[in-house]
Design a protein around this motif. Sequence first.
Motif, PDB file in Angstrom:
ATOM      1  N   ALA A  63     -63.656 -73.593 111.428  1.00 53.31           N
ATOM      2  CA  ALA A  63     -64.110 -73.752 110.049  1.00 53.31           C
ATOM      3  C   ALA A  63     -64.781 -75.101 109.885  1.00 53.31           C
ATOM      4  N   CYS A  64     -65.466 -75.245 108.774  1.00 54.44           N
ATOM      5  CA  CYS A  64     -66.041 -76.542 108.427  1.00 54.44           C
ATOM      6  C   CYS A  64     -64.917 -77.493 108.021  1.00 54.44           C
ATOM      7  N   GLY A  65     -65.282 -78.726 107.751  1.00 53.14           N
ATOM      8  CA  GLY A  65     -64.282 -79.744 107.459  1.00 53.14           C
ATOM      9  C   GLY A  65     -63.439 -79.470 106.225  1.00 53.14           C
ATOM     10  N   MET A  66     -63.964 -78.609 105.325  1.00 47.95           N
ATOM     11  CA  MET A  66     -63.200 -78.303 104.114  1.00 47.95           C
ATOM     12  C   MET A  66     -62.604 -76.899 104.149  1.00 47.95           C
ATOM     13  N   ASP A  67     -62.677 -76.250 105.323  1.00 42.53           N
ATOM     14  CA  ASP A  67     -62.126 -74.899 105.508  1.00 42.53           C
ATOM     15  C   ASP A  67     -62.763 -73.880 104.558  1.00 42.53           C
ATOM     16  N   MET A  68     -64.057 -74.035 104.310  1.00 41.30           N
ATOM     17  CA  MET A  68     -64.778 -73.134 103.404  1.00 41.30           C
ATOM     18  C   MET A  68     -65.572 -72.093 104.176  1.00 41.30           C
ATOM     19  N   PHE A  69     -66.170 -72.500 105.272  1.00 38.07           N
ATOM     20  CA  PHE A  69     -67.036 -71.614 106.059  1.00 38.07           C
ATOM     21  C   PHE A  69     -66.422 -71.420 107.430  1.00 38.07           C
ATOM     22  N   HIS A  70     -66.521 -70.175 107.901  1.00 38.28           N
ATOM     23  CA  HIS A  70     -65.744 -69.809 109.085  1.00 38.28           C
ATOM     24  C   HIS A  70     -66.565 -69.089 110.147  1.00 38.28           C
TER      25      HIS A  70
ATOM     26  N   GLY B 103     -73.561 -81.872 105.001  1.00 35.82           N
ATOM     27  CA  GLY B 103     -72.428 -81.833 104.077  1.00 35.82           C
ATOM     28  C   GLY B 103     -71.119 -81.698 104.842  1.00 35.82           C
ATOM     29  N   CYS B 104     -70.218 -80.862 104.317  1.00 38.74           N
ATOM     30  CA  CYS B 104     -68.918 -80.725 104.976  1.00 38.74           C
ATOM     31  C   CYS B 104     -69.032 -79.940 106.285  1.00 38.74           C
ATOM     32  N   MET B 105     -70.206 -79.339 106.542  1.00 35.80           N
ATOM     33  CA  MET B 105     -70.386 -78.635 107.814  1.00 35.80           C
ATOM     34  C   MET B 105     -70.660 -79.592 108.966  1.00 35.80           C
TER      35      MET B 105
HETATM   36 CU   LIG Z   1     -67.202 -76.829 103.961  1.00 36.92          CU
END
Ligand SMILES: [Cu+2]
Length: 95
Positions: free
Chosen positions: A82-89, A45-47
């Motif tokens: 962070a992931c591509g959507m700046d959700m996970f850090h 996913g975005c990760m």
């Molecule tokens: Cu993300």
Amino acid sequence: MSIFSKDQTKKVVVNAENHGYKPATVTFKQGKPAQLKFISSNNMGCMNEVVFKELGIDEKLDGKKEVTIDIPTDKPATYNYACGMDMFHGKVVVK
Ligand SMILES: [Cu+2]
């Protein structure tokens, strides 16, 4: 500091299922070359993207088992990523 000091390499596992980085914090010693390896899994996913804003790094992990990022260790610092959507850090500490 010894002139024979070794490079530092550490790994972070990207766990897309649990949306986390393991370990979430990695520490390097100041003054030695440092490499952080991101180990990816499937269905990222975005990760599939890892972004270090302060370092101007934006790397795609998708389709690669391992992506290596060079971390500057010239000064004490904390680099957040962070992931591509700046959700996970996660973060990298140099000290
Ligand atoms: Cu993300």
